[in-house]
Design a protein around this motif. Structure first.
Motif, PDB file in Angstrom:
ATOM      1  N   ASP A 102       0.673  -0.826   0.085  1.00 53.11           N
ATOM      2  CA  ASP A 102      -0.467  -0.069   0.150  1.00 53.11           C
ATOM      3  C   ASP A 102       1.384   1.157   0.259  1.00 53.11           C
ATOM      4  OD1 ASP A 102       0.364  -0.805   2.592  1.00 53.11           O
ATOM      5  OD2 ASP A 102      -0.647   0.163   3.690  1.00 53.11           O
ATOM      6  N   LEU A 103       1.752   1.691   0.807  1.00 54.83           N
ATOM      7  CA  LEU A 103       2.896   2.868   0.766  1.00 54.83           C
ATOM      8  C   LEU A 103       3.691   3.030  -0.736  1.00 54.83           C
ATOM      9  CD1 LEU A 103       4.385   1.714   4.156  1.00 54.83           C
ATOM     10  CD2 LEU A 103       2.531   3.188   3.416  1.00 54.83           C
ATOM     11  N   LEU A 104       3.869   1.811  -1.485  1.00 49.31           N
ATOM     12  CA  LEU A 104       4.700   1.563  -2.466  1.00 49.31           C
ATOM     13  C   LEU A 104       3.956   2.004  -3.459  1.00 49.31           C
ATOM     14  CD1 LEU A 104       7.674   1.498  -4.112  1.00 49.31           C
ATOM     15  CD2 LEU A 104       7.131  -1.608  -4.432  1.00 49.31           C
ATOM     16  N   LEU A 105       2.273   1.494  -3.800  1.00 47.15           N
ATOM     17  CA  LEU A 105       1.213   1.783  -4.824  1.00 47.15           C
ATOM     18  C   LEU A 105       1.431   4.103  -4.160  1.00 47.15           C
ATOM     19  CD1 LEU A 105      -0.807  -0.743  -5.216  1.00 47.15           C
ATOM     20  CD2 LEU A 105       0.417  -0.248  -6.252  1.00 47.15           C
ATOM     21  N   LYS A 106       1.063   4.042  -2.832  1.00 48.11           N
ATOM     22  CA  LYS A 106       0.828   5.285  -3.195  1.00 48.11           C
ATOM     23  C   LYS A 106       1.830   5.662  -3.490  1.00 48.11           C
ATOM     24  CE  LYS A 106      -1.408   5.820   1.696  1.00 48.11           C
ATOM     25  NZ  LYS A 106      -2.259   6.169   2.582  1.00 48.11           N
ATOM     26  N   TRP A 107       2.855   6.243  -3.466  1.00 48.26           N
ATOM     27  CA  TRP A 107       4.208   6.905  -3.882  1.00 48.26           C
ATOM     28  C   TRP A 107       4.310   6.295  -5.125  1.00 48.26           C
ATOM     29  CZ3 TRP A 107       9.027   4.323  -5.873  1.00 48.26           C
ATOM     30  CH2 TRP A 107      10.067   5.975  -6.017  1.00 48.26           C
ATOM     31  N   LEU A 108       3.736   5.406  -5.659  1.00 46.52           N
ATOM     32  CA  LEU A 108       4.032   5.296  -6.791  1.00 46.52           C
ATOM     33  C   LEU A 108       3.278   6.081  -8.139  1.00 46.52           C
ATOM     34  CD1 LEU A 108       4.639   1.970  -7.330  1.00 46.52           C
ATOM     35  CD2 LEU A 108       6.323   3.360  -8.541  1.00 46.52           C
ATOM     36  N   THR A 109       1.548   5.904  -7.588  1.00 45.76           N
ATOM     37  CA  THR A 109       0.738   7.386  -8.118  1.00 45.76           C
ATOM     38  C   THR A 109       1.081   8.498  -7.233  1.00 45.76           C
ATOM     39  OG1 THR A 109      -0.865   6.269  -5.833  1.00 45.76           O
ATOM     40  CG2 THR A 109      -1.061   5.573  -7.622  1.00 45.76           C
ATOM     41  N   TYR A 110       1.063   9.094  -6.794  1.00 47.47           N
ATOM     42  CA  TYR A 110       1.677  10.281  -6.018  1.00 47.47           C
ATOM     43  C   TYR A 110       2.563  10.943  -6.921  1.00 47.47           C
ATOM     44  CZ  TYR A 110       4.329  14.062  -3.877  1.00 47.47           C
ATOM     45  OH  TYR A 110       5.271  14.724  -4.029  1.00 47.47           O
ATOM     46  N   MET A 111       3.611   9.975  -7.662  1.00 48.94           N
ATOM     47  CA  MET A 111       4.603  10.191  -8.777  1.00 48.94           C
ATOM     48  C   MET A 111       3.943  10.741  -9.985  1.00 48.94           C
ATOM     49  SD  MET A 111       7.159  10.321  -7.221  1.00 48.94           S
ATOM     50  CE  MET A 111       8.726  10.624  -8.010  1.00 48.94           C
ATOM     51  N   LEU A 112       3.141  10.270 -10.722  1.00 44.78           N
ATOM     52  CA  LEU A 112       2.321  10.652 -11.792  1.00 44.78           C
ATOM     53  C   LEU A 112       1.551  11.801 -11.734  1.00 44.78           C
ATOM     54  CD1 LEU A 112       0.573   6.575 -11.819  1.00 44.78           C
ATOM     55  CD2 LEU A 112       2.280   7.740 -13.339  1.00 44.78           C
ATOM     56  N   PHE A 113       1.466  12.770 -10.516  1.00 44.00           N
ATOM     57  CA  PHE A 113       1.468  14.006 -10.550  1.00 44.00           C
ATOM     58  C   PHE A 113       2.751  15.064 -11.282  1.00 44.00           C
ATOM     59  CE2 PHE A 113      -1.122  12.152  -7.076  1.00 44.00           C
ATOM     60  CZ  PHE A 113      -2.973  13.464  -7.123  1.00 44.00           C
ATOM     61  N   ASN A 114       3.068  14.181 -11.339  1.00 41.64           N
ATOM     62  CA  ASN A 114       4.321  14.606 -12.171  1.00 41.64           C
ATOM     63  C   ASN A 114       4.320  14.522 -13.300  1.00 41.64           C
ATOM     64  OD1 ASN A 114       6.826  15.615 -13.224  1.00 41.64           O
ATOM     65  ND2 ASN A 114       7.683  15.281 -11.168  1.00 41.64           N
ATOM     66  N   THR A 115       4.787  15.798 -14.454  1.00 38.29           N
ATOM     67  CA  THR A 115       4.624  16.050 -15.330  1.00 38.29           C
ATOM     68  C   THR A 115       5.190  15.711 -16.430  1.00 38.29           C
ATOM     69  OG1 THR A 115       5.580  18.440 -14.944  1.00 38.29           O
ATOM     70  CG2 THR A 115       3.166  17.749 -14.811  1.00 38.29           C
ATOM     71  N   ASN A 116       6.144  15.255 -16.047  1.00 38.26           N
ATOM     72  CA  ASN A 116       7.701  14.764 -16.674  1.00 38.26           C
ATOM     73  C   ASN A 116       6.924  13.760 -17.060  1.00 38.26           C
ATOM     74  OD1 ASN A 116      10.423  12.990 -16.885  1.00 38.26           O
ATOM     75  ND2 ASN A 116      10.824  15.170 -17.206  1.00 38.26           N
ATOM     76  N   THR A 117       7.990  13.278 -18.331  1.00 37.50           N
ATOM     77  CA  THR A 117       7.159  12.211 -19.536  1.00 37.50           C
ATOM     78  C   THR A 117       8.343  10.568 -19.143  1.00 37.50           C
ATOM     79  OG1 THR A 117       6.661  13.393 -21.118  1.00 37.50           O
ATOM     80  CG2 THR A 117       7.146  11.136 -22.226  1.00 37.50           C
ATOM     81  N   GLN A 118       9.824  11.021 -19.143  1.00 34.57           N
ATOM     82  CA  GLN A 118      10.573  10.553 -18.717  1.00 34.57           C
ATOM     83  C   GLN A 118      10.054   9.430 -17.404  1.00 34.57           C
ATOM     84  OE1 GLN A 118      14.638  12.145 -18.779  1.00 34.57           O
ATOM     85  NE2 GLN A 118      14.934   9.270 -17.945  1.00 34.57           N
ATOM     86  N   LEU A 119       9.733  10.626 -16.500  1.00 35.34           N
ATOM     87  CA  LEU A 119       9.485   9.756 -15.276  1.00 35.34           C
ATOM     88  C   LEU A 119       8.433   8.904 -15.177  1.00 35.34           C
ATOM     89  CD1 LEU A 119      10.210   9.700 -11.838  1.00 35.34           C
ATOM     90  CD2 LEU A 119       8.658  11.672 -11.449  1.00 35.34           C
ATOM     91  N   TRP A 120       7.206   9.629 -15.653  1.00 39.96           N
ATOM     92  CA  TRP A 120       5.848   8.837 -16.445  1.00 39.96           C
ATOM     93  C   TRP A 120       6.369   7.346 -16.350  1.00 39.96           C
ATOM     94  CZ3 TRP A 120       0.595   9.662 -16.616  1.00 39.96           C
ATOM     95  CH2 TRP A 120      -0.031   9.899 -15.417  1.00 39.96           C
ATOM     96  N   LYS A 121       7.182   7.115 -17.287  1.00 36.98           N
ATOM     97  CA  LYS A 121       7.498   5.447 -18.288  1.00 36.98           C
ATOM     98  C   LYS A 121       7.697   4.870 -16.979  1.00 36.98           C
ATOM     99  CE  LYS A 121       7.693   8.130 -22.675  1.00 36.98           C
ATOM    100  NZ  LYS A 121       8.652   8.092 -23.704  1.00 36.98           N
ATOM    101  N   SER A 122       8.946   5.634 -16.460  1.00 39.79           N
ATOM    102  CA  SER A 122       9.391   5.397 -15.332  1.00 39.79           C
ATOM    103  C   SER A 122       8.789   4.641 -14.619  1.00 39.79           C
ATOM    104  CB  SER A 122      11.116   5.676 -15.239  1.00 39.79           C
ATOM    105  OG  SER A 122      11.724   5.153 -13.788  1.00 39.79           O
ATOM    106  N   LEU A 175      -4.493  -7.837  -4.536  1.00 38.48           N
ATOM    107  CA  LEU A 175      -4.213  -6.861  -3.978  1.00 38.48           C
ATOM    108  C   LEU A 175      -5.963  -6.300  -2.742  1.00 38.48           C
ATOM    109  CD1 LEU A 175      -4.585  -3.958  -6.834  1.00 38.48           C
ATOM    110  CD2 LEU A 175      -2.288  -4.977  -5.864  1.00 38.48           C
ATOM    111  N   THR A 176      -5.389  -6.285  -1.895  1.00 41.47           N
ATOM    112  CA  THR A 176      -6.314  -5.711  -0.415  1.00 41.47           C
ATOM    113  C   THR A 176      -7.468  -4.872  -1.470  1.00 41.47           C
ATOM    114  OG1 THR A 176      -4.988  -3.840   0.383  1.00 41.47           O
ATOM    115  CG2 THR A 176      -5.090  -6.033   1.226  1.00 41.47           C
ATOM    116  N   GLU A 177      -8.906  -4.314  -0.777  1.00 41.64           N
ATOM    117  CA  GLU A 177      -9.363  -3.749  -1.419  1.00 41.64           C
ATOM    118  C   GLU A 177      -8.920  -2.283  -1.365  1.00 41.64           C
ATOM    119  OE1 GLU A 177     -12.985  -2.316  -2.800  1.00 41.64           O
ATOM    120  OE2 GLU A 177     -11.786  -4.207  -2.597  1.00 41.64           O
ATOM    121  N   ARG A 178      -8.146  -1.392   0.038  1.00 41.76           N
ATOM    122  CA  ARG A 178      -7.093  -0.413   0.155  1.00 41.76           C
ATOM    123  C   ARG A 178      -6.676  -0.399  -1.011  1.00 41.76           C
ATOM    124  NH1 ARG A 178      -7.211   4.272   0.463  1.00 41.76           N
ATOM    125  NH2 ARG A 178      -6.292   5.481   1.596  1.00 41.76           N
ATOM    126  N   GLU A 179      -5.983  -1.437  -1.758  1.00 43.59           N
ATOM    127  CA  GLU A 179      -4.213  -1.419  -2.641  1.00 43.59           C
ATOM    128  C   GLU A 179      -5.142  -1.539  -3.853  1.00 43.59           C
ATOM    129  OE1 GLU A 179      -1.902  -4.230   0.462  1.00 43.59           O
ATOM    130  OE2 GLU A 179      -2.495  -5.455  -1.575  1.00 43.59           O
TER     131      GLU A 179
END
Length: 306
Positions: free
Chosen positions: A117-137, A156-160
């Protein structure tokens, strides 16, 4: 406690593989990988997810207090250098952190499950970035994580799922076709790690997206998951069915076509009388389109849709 490394007698060969996997990385990312440390958070996953079950996590802006809580939890889990890179404002450091996780996810399957859940939160938070290279990574790491969850035989749990799926759906309308394709591919990956009936409310909300591309993606995934349970659920909920019918009447051709396929898929799992009752709620144009699509997708020898 720290996550246990591989047994000593099995460590030599994997170590060579790890060295090879980081050899092509930029120097800072390589250093992060070689000094990476991972520690279990103080609060167990079940307790954490129960406490945060109603906490909003996108797709719109994440409340600052929730982001602060994520940072404080991650500070307990990784070494200081990795933590700073994960939440840095500098793109180079964010990319380094992403490269590091791409290397470490396969090495720490037990940790990934406990911190998912923590990893998915961080990864989805990174999608607020606008950089294409970061999105792809970021999407590469998300795909890797979901594939590893599927391979481990857990769900996945319901929360995840609530953290991941709505964010992917809303962002699936990205301007770049390659990124749209990656997002839709990951959404299809999630079908193997979460019950389809539990995904239904998220897909229906996705149909309401202001982005027609995102709504069309939600409709395509919905068409793919229609089974008897989902068909019955939609046939019993006039409100939910109305969302799909409205999408099938939309001016956007892709959305209209995808929603029509989702409605047509109901014919394969409902009796003729129930399907006929459903089609009566549609405009004549949508009725005809749905019946035509249902006839094309019907198994050989099946009775025509009413």
């Amino acid at each position: 406690s720290r996550f246990r490394p591989p047994p000593r007698e099995a460590a030599a060969a994997p170590a060579l593989a790890r060295d090879a996997s980081v050899s092509g990385l930029p120097s800072f990312a390589r250093e992060l990988c070689l000094t990476f440390e991972l520690v279990e958070p103080r609060q167990p996953k079940s307790v954490r997810q129960q406490r945060e079950r109603c906490q909003y996590w996108g797709p719109d802006q994440i409340p600052p207090e929730f982001l602060h809580g994520l940072k404080e939890t991650w500070r307990q889990c990784v070494d200081e250098r990795t933590f700073r890179a994960m939440f840095s404002d500098r793109m180079e450091e964010q990319l380094a952190a992403m490269h590091c996780w791409r290397c470490k996810v396969p090495e720490h399957p037990e940790a990934v499950e406990l911190l998912l859940d923590l990893l998915l939160k961080w990864l989805t938070y990174m999608l607020f970035n606008t950089n294409t290279q970061l999105w792809k990574s970021t999407l590469e790491v998300v795909s890797l994580v979901v594939a590893q969850v599927a391979a481990s035989g857990v769900a996945l749990t319901e929360r995840e799922a609530q953290i991941l799926v709505p964010n992917l759906l809303e962002r699936s309308g990205h301007n770049m076709p390659a990124i749209r394709d990656s997002l839709e591919a990951i959404l299809r990956q999630t079908l193997a790690v979460h019950p389809w009936l539990c995904l239904l409310p998220m897909l229906l909300r996705g149909l309401l997206s202001k982005s027609k591309r995102s709504a069309a993606c939600a409709a395509r995934v919905l068409a793919e998951v229609v089974d008897r349970q989902i068909a019955l659920a939609l046939s019993r909920s006039q409100k939910d069915l109305a969302h799909v019918v409205k999408a099938a009447e939309d001016k956007d051709a892709d959305l209209r076509r995808a929603a029509t396929q989702a409605l047509a898929a109901l014919a394969q799992h409902l009796d003729a009388q129930t399907f006929a009752r459903i089609t009566k709620t549609m405009s004549p144009t949508v009725q005809q389109a749905v019946r035509t699509a249902a006839a094309k997708s019907a198994p050989p020898g099946a009775a025509p849709a009413a």
